[in-house]
Design an enzyme around this catalytic site. Structure first.
Site, PDB file in Angstrom:
ATOM      1  N   GLU A  57      73.819  -3.990  58.607  1.00 12.46           N
ATOM      2  CA  GLU A  57      73.784  -3.371  57.279  1.00 12.46           C
ATOM      3  C   GLU A  57      74.880  -4.020  56.436  1.00 12.46           C
ATOM      4  OE1 GLU A  57      72.101   1.130  58.173  1.00 12.46           O
ATOM      5  OE2 GLU A  57      74.228   0.776  58.478  1.00 12.46           O
ATOM      6  N   ASN A 109      72.456   5.612  59.999  1.00 10.23           N
ATOM      7  CA  ASN A 109      73.091   6.859  60.442  1.00 10.23           C
ATOM      8  C   ASN A 109      72.780   8.031  59.528  1.00 10.23           C
ATOM      9  OD1 ASN A 109      74.215   6.116  62.874  1.00 10.23           O
ATOM     10  ND2 ASN A 109      76.063   5.284  61.927  1.00 10.23           N
ATOM     11  N   HIS A 163      78.049  -3.885  58.785  1.00 13.84           N
ATOM     12  CA  HIS A 163      77.910  -2.885  59.853  1.00 13.84           C
ATOM     13  C   HIS A 163      76.980  -3.423  60.926  1.00 13.84           C
ATOM     14  CE1 HIS A 163      76.560   1.272  61.352  1.00 13.84           C
ATOM     15  NE2 HIS A 163      77.711   0.973  61.898  1.00 13.84           N
TER      16      HIS A 163
HETATM   17  N1  NAD Z   1      80.980   1.391  69.137  1.00 13.99           N
HETATM   18  C1  NAD Z   1      79.917   1.379  68.348  1.00 13.99           C
HETATM   19  O1  NAD Z   1      78.780   1.658  68.771  1.00 13.99           O
HETATM   20  C2  NAD Z   1      80.061   0.988  66.897  1.00 13.99           C
HETATM   21  C3  NAD Z   1      78.937   0.554  66.185  1.00 13.99           C
HETATM   22  C4  NAD Z   1      79.087   0.130  64.860  1.00 13.99           C
HETATM   23  C5  NAD Z   1      80.343   0.189  64.267  1.00 13.99           C
HETATM   24  N2  NAD Z   1      81.415   0.642  64.975  1.00 13.99           N
HETATM   25  C6  NAD Z   1      82.732   0.641  64.308  1.00 13.99           C
HETATM   26  O2  NAD Z   1      83.439  -0.509  64.733  1.00 13.99           O
HETATM   27  C7  NAD Z   1      84.844  -0.231  64.771  1.00 13.99           C
HETATM   28  C8  NAD Z   1      85.382  -0.552  66.157  1.00 13.99           C
HETATM   29  O3  NAD Z   1      84.695   0.221  67.114  1.00 13.99           O
HETATM   30  P1  NAD Z   1      84.793  -0.111  68.678  1.00 13.99           P
HETATM   31  O4  NAD Z   1      83.803   0.759  69.351  1.00 13.99           O
HETATM   32  O5  NAD Z   1      84.764  -1.570  68.897  1.00 13.99           O
HETATM   33  O6  NAD Z   1      86.277   0.430  69.006  1.00 13.99           O
HETATM   34  P2  NAD Z   1      87.190   0.112  70.261  1.00 13.99           P
HETATM   35  O7  NAD Z   1      88.063   1.307  70.439  1.00 13.99           O
HETATM   36  O8  NAD Z   1      86.381  -0.388  71.410  1.00 13.99           O
HETATM   37  O9  NAD Z   1      88.101  -1.121  69.774  1.00 13.99           O
HETATM   38  C9  NAD Z   1      89.047  -1.033  68.740  1.00 13.99           C
HETATM   39  C10 NAD Z   1      90.127  -2.102  68.995  1.00 13.99           C
HETATM   40  O10 NAD Z   1      90.970  -2.168  67.844  1.00 13.99           O
HETATM   41  C11 NAD Z   1      92.297  -2.377  68.279  1.00 13.99           C
HETATM   42  N3  NAD Z   1      93.217  -1.970  67.219  1.00 13.99           N
HETATM   43  C12 NAD Z   1      93.531  -0.695  66.849  1.00 13.99           C
HETATM   44  N4  NAD Z   1      94.384  -0.733  65.807  1.00 13.99           N
HETATM   45  C13 NAD Z   1      94.607  -2.043  65.519  1.00 13.99           C
HETATM   46  C14 NAD Z   1      95.384  -2.712  64.538  1.00 13.99           C
HETATM   47  N5  NAD Z   1      96.108  -2.036  63.649  1.00 13.99           N
HETATM   48  N6  NAD Z   1      95.364  -4.057  64.526  1.00 13.99           N
HETATM   49  C15 NAD Z   1      94.645  -4.766  65.421  1.00 13.99           C
HETATM   50  N7  NAD Z   1      93.885  -4.165  66.370  1.00 13.99           N
HETATM   51  C16 NAD Z   1      93.875  -2.829  66.419  1.00 13.99           C
HETATM   52  C17 NAD Z   1      92.401  -1.561  69.547  1.00 13.99           C
HETATM   53  O11 NAD Z   1      93.483  -1.999  70.361  1.00 13.99           O
HETATM   54  C18 NAD Z   1      91.027  -1.784  70.183  1.00 13.99           C
HETATM   55  O12 NAD Z   1      91.048  -2.888  71.069  1.00 13.99           O
HETATM   56  C19 NAD Z   1      84.997   1.211  64.321  1.00 13.99           C
HETATM   57  O13 NAD Z   1      85.233   1.240  62.941  1.00 13.99           O
HETATM   58  C20 NAD Z   1      83.634   1.813  64.635  1.00 13.99           C
HETATM   59  O14 NAD Z   1      83.340   2.919  63.812  1.00 13.99           O
HETATM   60  C21 NAD Z   1      81.310   1.024  66.278  1.00 13.99           C
END
Ligand code: NAD
Length: 417
Positions: free
Chosen positions: A185, A223, A173
């Site tokens: 994490e 969190n 994480h």
């Molecule tokens: N944004 C944050 O602050 C944060 C922090 C820690 C963890 N996370 C976690 O990280 C993950 C991603 O978050 P994010 O903010 O980068 O999301 P985001 O929406 O910016 O990006 C997600 C990407 O995944 C792609 N995608 C969706 N389905 C797919 C598939 N089946 N195969 C390949 N690509 C696919 C999408 O096209 C998109 O580009 C989530 O699980 C989120 O909970 C986010």
């Protein structure tokens, strides 16, 4: 003799250039994780199902690295080498992802989408590959193939053919933005192989990160422990004890970089509420994590924060709050007064209680909880540092007083206090 059923992982056994990394999802997190891996010397495939998304992420990364070169904080050759190590790829079919020593999944936070990806990766990547998820809120066990049941395991003398697969699944994480935030994490699911978890933490250190370990407890460390930082302030505002700008001032004066009200406006009230709701549901609706009517009301009214120009506060186009003037005298009176009306004492007592309970349940070490809260949320101290300063007896007495005023379990002290 080591007779543990674990498999050794390839994470630390080869030089970075020989450990291929695939990052699935080229959004905010995936592109940042790909950059960190490439800067550490790994060849990286950055995979996204949306045509053009991975290329676009590389372009943005190139511009960011150019700026760092311009400021003299990065050598041109290092920036070029980092970009050259990353190959963008468009596919939603995980069987086409090249063989990798480590795969980090960072797609949308939907259990079904992640499950599908892991199912395909488990079938197509080498059994030695480590499969990691960057999920913020989903249980690690839930993401691995649900076909792997205890029943399967029983049929195979305690080890199903999938056991090795589940052993190599961990949570990694990262915090946003991954190239800047040092904390990671490292989350162990029930079936994660301890050696794989160790190696994943070791690899994060090689990447220049500070790994902390925890079990797949709802919200992991940061969190979960952070919930009362938002909840106490919202309750006090809801009860009319203090206005939002003043509650923020008291906590900033106590060393927090931002107050809970301005911070949730920055994060997005909807995003912050979703995390709170997730922890609340995953803990069987434990009253400790019950979301407030106050925040639910903000979300219902689409007062989501800076992004909608109006959350707790109103914002102008440059993102400056227009109505966040604190009452300095009120802040002076509240802090150091009775715990019921002291935002700092209420918040810190609850943060300490969360940290102590997490450690008592065996979900993380005290040291890691302190590290996680200081690096993940920029708190001025960790819960155990506050505990040492304030003393368990005082914290217990503060919680008991809150519990008398607001019965129902939210303020029940951890038995370990
Ligand atoms: N944004 C944050 O602050 C944060 C922090 C820690 C963890 N996370 C976690 O990280 C993950 C991603 O978050 P994010 O903010 O980068 O999301 P985001 O929406 O910016 O990006 C997600 C990407 O995944 C792609 N995608 C969706 N389905 C797919 C598939 N089946 N195969 C390949 N690509 C696919 C999408 O096209 C998109 O580009 C989530 O699980 C989120 O909970 C986010």
């Amino acid at each position: 003799m080591d007779d543990s059923p674990g498999t050794s992982s390839p994470l630390l056994s080869s030089p970075a250039a020989e450990l291929a990394v695939a990052v699935i999802g080229a959004g905010a997190m995936g592109s940042g994780i790909a950059q960190v891996a490439a800067q550490a010397g790994h060849p990286v495939h950055l995979v996204d199902s949306q045509p053009g998304a991975a290329e676009k992420a590389l372009e943005t990364m190139g511009a960011t690295l150019d700026r760092l070169v311009g400021k003299g904080r990065l050598e041109r050759a290092d920036a070029d080498a980092t970009l050259a190590r990353i190959t963008p790829m468009t596919t939603g079919d995980m069987s086409t992802v090249p063989p990798s020593g480590l795969v980090v999944e960072a797609v949308v936070e939907h259990l079904d989408v992640k499950r599908q990806i892991f199912r395909q990766l488990e079938q197509t990547q080498s059994p030695a590959a480590v499969l990691a998820t960057n999920t913020s809120s989903l249980p690690i066990d839930g993401i691995t193939d649900e076909a792997t049941t205890g029943h399967d395991a029983a049929l195979h003398g305690g080890r199903s053919p999938h056991m090795a697969t589940r052993g190599r699944v961990v949570g990694l994480h990262f915090f946003n933005p991954p190239p800047v935030m040092r904390l990671v994490e490292v989350v162990a699911g029930t079936h994660s192989d301890p050696r794989v978890v160790d190696d994943a933490a070791g690899l994060m250190r090689r990447w220049g990160k500070v790994p902390v370990r925890c079990t797949s407890t709802p919200g992991f460390i940061v969190n979960r422990v952070a919930r009362p930082f938002y909840g106490e302030a919202q309750r006090m505002v809801q009860e009319g004890l203090v206005d939002p700008a003043t509650v923020d001032l008291t906590l900033r004066r106590a060393g927090f970089r931002m107050g809970p009200m301005e911070l949730t406006d920055l994060i997005g009230q909807d995003v912050n509420l979703a995390v709170g709701e997730s922890v609340w549901h995953q803990t069987g609706e434990d009253p400790r994590y019950a979301p407030t009517d106050y925040q639910r009301g903000l979300v219902r009214e689409r007062r989501l924060g800076r992004k909608t120009g109006h959350g707790v506060f109103r914002y102008d186009d440059s993102g400056t709050a227009l109505d966040a003037t604190p009452d300095e005298q009120l802040a002076d009176r509240l802090v150091g007064g009775p715990v019921l009306t002291d935002p700092v004492a209420r918040t810190v007592a609850m943060l300490v209680n969360e940290g102590v309970d997490l450690v008592a349940r065996g979900e993380a070490s005290a040291e890691d909880v302190d590290t996680a809260m200081k690096l993940g949320t920029n708190y001025p101290k960790g819960p155990f540092e506050w505990l040492a300063e304030i003393g368990a007896e005082t914290v217990r007495a503060q919680l008991a007083e809150l519990d008398r005023a607001y019965p129902g379990g939210r303020y029940r002290p951890s038995e370990a206090l």
